[in-house]
Design a protein around this motif. Structure first.
Motif, PDB file in Angstrom:
ATOM      1  N   UNK A 122       0.748  -1.180  -0.018  1.00 44.22           N
ATOM      2  CA  UNK A 122      -0.060  -0.264  -0.038  1.00 44.22           C
ATOM      3  C   UNK A 122       0.820   1.143  -0.028  1.00 44.22           C
ATOM      4  N   UNK A 123       0.765   1.908  -1.040  1.00 46.65           N
ATOM      5  CA  UNK A 123       1.770   3.091  -1.286  1.00 46.65           C
ATOM      6  C   UNK A 123       0.974   4.567  -0.496  1.00 46.65           C
ATOM      7  N   UNK A 124       1.578   4.997   0.250  1.00 46.49           N
ATOM      8  CA  UNK A 124       1.146   6.314   0.868  1.00 46.49           C
ATOM      9  C   UNK A 124       1.990   7.596  -0.173  1.00 46.49           C
ATOM     10  N   UNK A 125       1.164   8.401  -0.772  1.00 44.11           N
ATOM     11  CA  UNK A 125       1.642   9.674  -1.462  1.00 44.11           C
ATOM     12  C   UNK A 125       1.695  10.898  -0.297  1.00 44.11           C
ATOM     13  N   UNK A 126       2.816  11.352  -0.165  1.00 41.37           N
ATOM     14  CA  UNK A 126       2.916  12.275   0.810  1.00 41.37           C
ATOM     15  C   UNK A 126       3.566  13.618   0.338  1.00 41.37           C
ATOM     16  N   UNK A 127       3.844  13.590  -0.759  1.00 43.97           N
ATOM     17  CA  UNK A 127       4.692  14.673  -1.386  1.00 43.97           C
ATOM     18  C   UNK A 127       4.121  15.302  -2.801  1.00 43.97           C
ATOM     19  N   UNK A 128       4.110  16.237  -3.117  1.00 43.99           N
ATOM     20  CA  UNK A 128       3.946  16.758  -4.491  1.00 43.99           C
ATOM     21  C   UNK A 128       4.526  15.769  -5.530  1.00 43.99           C
ATOM     22  N   UNK A 129       5.519  15.380  -5.373  1.00 44.24           N
ATOM     23  CA  UNK A 129       5.977  14.508  -6.448  1.00 44.24           C
ATOM     24  C   UNK A 129       5.329  13.165  -6.677  1.00 44.24           C
ATOM     25  N   UNK A 130       4.907  12.683  -5.317  1.00 42.74           N
ATOM     26  CA  UNK A 130       4.130  11.332  -5.253  1.00 42.74           C
ATOM     27  C   UNK A 130       2.612  11.595  -5.927  1.00 42.74           C
ATOM     28  N   UNK A 131       1.999  12.420  -5.688  1.00 37.38           N
ATOM     29  CA  UNK A 131       0.677  12.918  -6.166  1.00 37.38           C
ATOM     30  C   UNK A 131       0.844  13.024  -7.428  1.00 37.38           C
ATOM     31  N   UNK A 132       1.833  13.745  -8.211  1.00 37.88           N
ATOM     32  CA  UNK A 132       2.237  13.952  -9.451  1.00 37.88           C
ATOM     33  C   UNK A 132       2.405  12.583 -10.109  1.00 37.88           C
ATOM     34  N   UNK A 133       2.881  11.696  -9.608  1.00 40.59           N
ATOM     35  CA  UNK A 133       3.189  10.238 -10.314  1.00 40.59           C
ATOM     36  C   UNK A 133       1.975   9.271  -9.647  1.00 40.59           C
ATOM     37  N   UNK A 134       0.852   9.792  -9.189  1.00 36.45           N
ATOM     38  CA  UNK A 134      -0.116   9.117  -8.693  1.00 36.45           C
ATOM     39  C   UNK A 134      -0.532   7.511  -9.630  1.00 36.45           C
ATOM     40  N   UNK A 135      -0.911   7.879 -10.717  1.00 37.03           N
ATOM     41  CA  UNK A 135      -1.265   6.660 -11.558  1.00 37.03           C
ATOM     42  C   UNK A 135      -0.313   5.714 -11.881  1.00 37.03           C
ATOM     43  N   UNK A 136       1.064   6.143 -12.278  1.00 37.04           N
ATOM     44  CA  UNK A 136       2.247   5.383 -12.503  1.00 37.04           C
ATOM     45  C   UNK A 136       2.478   4.604 -11.294  1.00 37.04           C
ATOM     46  N   UNK A 137       2.356   5.200  -9.871  1.00 41.70           N
ATOM     47  CA  UNK A 137       2.439   4.263  -8.827  1.00 41.70           C
ATOM     48  C   UNK A 137       1.513   3.366  -8.671  1.00 41.70           C
ATOM     49  N   UNK A 138       0.136   3.655  -8.535  1.00 45.49           N
ATOM     50  CA  UNK A 138      -0.920   2.734  -8.534  1.00 45.49           C
ATOM     51  C   UNK A 138      -0.880   1.780  -9.635  1.00 45.49           C
ATOM     52  N   UNK A 139      -0.116   1.878 -10.809  1.00 49.28           N
ATOM     53  CA  UNK A 139      -0.118   0.636 -11.779  1.00 49.28           C
ATOM     54  C   UNK A 139       1.291   0.186 -11.816  1.00 49.28           C
ATOM     55  N   UNK A 140       1.866   0.246 -10.892  1.00 48.24           N
ATOM     56  CA  UNK A 140       3.339  -0.266 -10.837  1.00 48.24           C
ATOM     57  C   UNK A 140       3.615  -1.620 -10.846  1.00 48.24           C
ATOM     58  N   UNK A 141       2.794  -2.361  -9.945  1.00 47.41           N
ATOM     59  CA  UNK A 141       3.017  -3.708  -9.734  1.00 47.41           C
ATOM     60  C   UNK A 141       1.560  -4.626  -9.285  1.00 47.41           C
ATOM     61  N   UNK A 142       1.456  -5.651  -9.818  1.00 47.70           N
ATOM     62  CA  UNK A 142       0.223  -6.478  -9.266  1.00 47.70           C
ATOM     63  C   UNK A 142       0.300  -6.461  -7.711  1.00 47.70           C
ATOM     64  N   UNK A 143       1.320  -6.434  -7.011  1.00 45.38           N
ATOM     65  CA  UNK A 143       1.084  -6.606  -5.523  1.00 45.38           C
ATOM     66  C   UNK A 143       0.583  -5.441  -4.889  1.00 45.38           C
ATOM     67  N   UNK A 144       0.521  -4.369  -5.830  1.00 41.35           N
ATOM     68  CA  UNK A 144       0.207  -3.089  -4.853  1.00 41.35           C
ATOM     69  C   UNK A 144      -1.365  -3.245  -4.825  1.00 41.35           C
ATOM     70  N   UNK A 145      -1.980  -3.133  -3.539  1.00 39.71           N
ATOM     71  CA  UNK A 145      -3.277  -3.388  -3.399  1.00 39.71           C
ATOM     72  C   UNK A 145      -4.045  -1.915  -3.309  1.00 39.71           C
ATOM     73  N   UNK A 146      -3.259  -0.830  -3.022  1.00 42.80           N
ATOM     74  CA  UNK A 146      -4.039   0.178  -2.732  1.00 42.80           C
ATOM     75  C   UNK A 146      -2.983   1.455  -2.704  1.00 42.80           C
ATOM     76  N   UNK A 147      -3.583   2.731  -2.748  1.00 44.56           N
ATOM     77  CA  UNK A 147      -2.567   3.875  -2.787  1.00 44.56           C
ATOM     78  C   UNK A 147      -3.604   4.989  -1.739  1.00 44.56           C
ATOM     79  N   UNK A 148      -2.825   5.867  -1.078  1.00 43.37           N
ATOM     80  CA  UNK A 148      -3.680   6.711  -0.237  1.00 43.37           C
ATOM     81  C   UNK A 148      -2.797   7.970   0.011  1.00 43.37           C
ATOM     82  N   UNK A 149      -3.329   9.096   0.402  1.00 43.73           N
ATOM     83  CA  UNK A 149      -2.635  10.229   0.724  1.00 43.73           C
ATOM     84  C   UNK A 149      -1.922  10.097   2.296  1.00 43.73           C
TER      85      UNK A 149
END
Length: 280
Positions: A122-149
């Motif tokens: 589960x990826x936590x997006x806590x910076x401007x750069x993380x939010x800017x890359x939100x979709x790429x992070x969300x789609x990065x790997x099948x093991x990723x089950x969720x993203x949040x701020x």
């Protein structure tokens, strides 16, 4: 049987085992043992050891662990200690800024796992750069089950003073999650544990934006969050009407009260009804 959709995610400090033990039976859907922000530097090693001891066996509710900063020396030690353990249900990755971080952690934890598969990430997006890359992070790997701020750090990074200043970032993360076929994100924590009215109002607004559930930092926040995100009796009745109508007749149609329904409306009604199986 499919487990109920999590609505409450309770953070507890990893260096306080007694608090963790109480959290496991307080009614949270998921308990997040925090090795990062909630633990003082001199207690990091103890927190890791205590958490590994906890996760040596399965627990009554899913237990996630938020590891230390991915670009620092402690994250590797955290992952080595806890990734192979049977009681681990998920890993929370702080301050993610790129999909490469997710794929790297997925590969490392898969190698450490007894089953050869990475635990849910589960990826936590806590910076401007993380939010800017939100979709790429969300789609990065099948093991990723969720993203949040992580709104506290994000607020500081953006220099935001008013709550509405985070709305664009909130919507960005919600859209990114759904575009990557991930569940709707839970809201970030409400930091004032005494402000239950403010928490309820914030949850209502968050639900309107498209969040599902919320992280908490105290058990007293849990029933407020659950009430805000469970469907009302009226919403349940309306959803049942829609699903029954769709069962009788396929395709777009108008209900007797004039409401128009199609496949998208039916899917939304089914999501509403999926939450009614939870124990109230």
């Amino acid at each position: 049987m499919t487990p109920p959709t999590p609505l409450t995610w309770l953070y507890v400090p990893g260096d306080r085992p007694r608090v963790v033990a109480k959290a496991l039976v307080c009614g949270a859907d998921v308990v997040i043992v925090d090795l990062e922000d909630a633990v003082a530097p001199e207690r990091k090693a103890y927190a890791r050891e205590a958490t590994a001891d906890l996760l040596s066996c399965r627990q009554p509710v899913p237990v996630h662990v938020r590891v230390n900063a991915l670009d620092g020396p402690l994250a590797a030690r955290d992952l080595e200690a806890i990734a192979p353990l049977p009681g681990l249900a998920g890993l929370r990755l702080p301050k993610v800024t790129s999909p490469a971080q997710v794929t790297r952690i997925a590969a490392a934890t898969a190698r450490a796992s007894v089953s050869g598969a990475a635990p849910g990430l589960y990826a936590l997006l806590e910076t401007a750069l993380g939010v800017e890359h939100a979709y790429a992070i969300a789609a990065a790997h099948p093991s990723l089950r969720g993203i949040s701020l992580g709104e506290s750090d994000l607020r500081a990074d953006l220099g935001v003073r008013e709550d509405a200043g985070l709305d664009w970032s909130r919507s960005r993360v919600i859209v990114a999650a759904r575009a990557a076929r991930l569940p709707p994100p839970p809201q970030s924590v409400h930091p004032d544990i005494r402000d239950l009215e403010g928490l309820a109002a914030s949850c209502t607004r968050g639900r309107g934006l498209g969040f599902l559930g919320r992280a908490a930092i105290h058990p007293r926040q849990l029933p407020i969050i659950e009430r805000a995100y469970l469907p009302t009796q009226r919403e349940i009745e309306e959803a049942e009407t829609i699903v029954k109508a769709a069962t009788r007749e396929r395709g777009a149609q108008a209900l007797p009260d004039g409401r128009f329904i199609d496949a998208a409306v039916v899917a939304a009604a089914q999501r509403t009804l999926s939450l009614t199986s939870r124990n109230r």
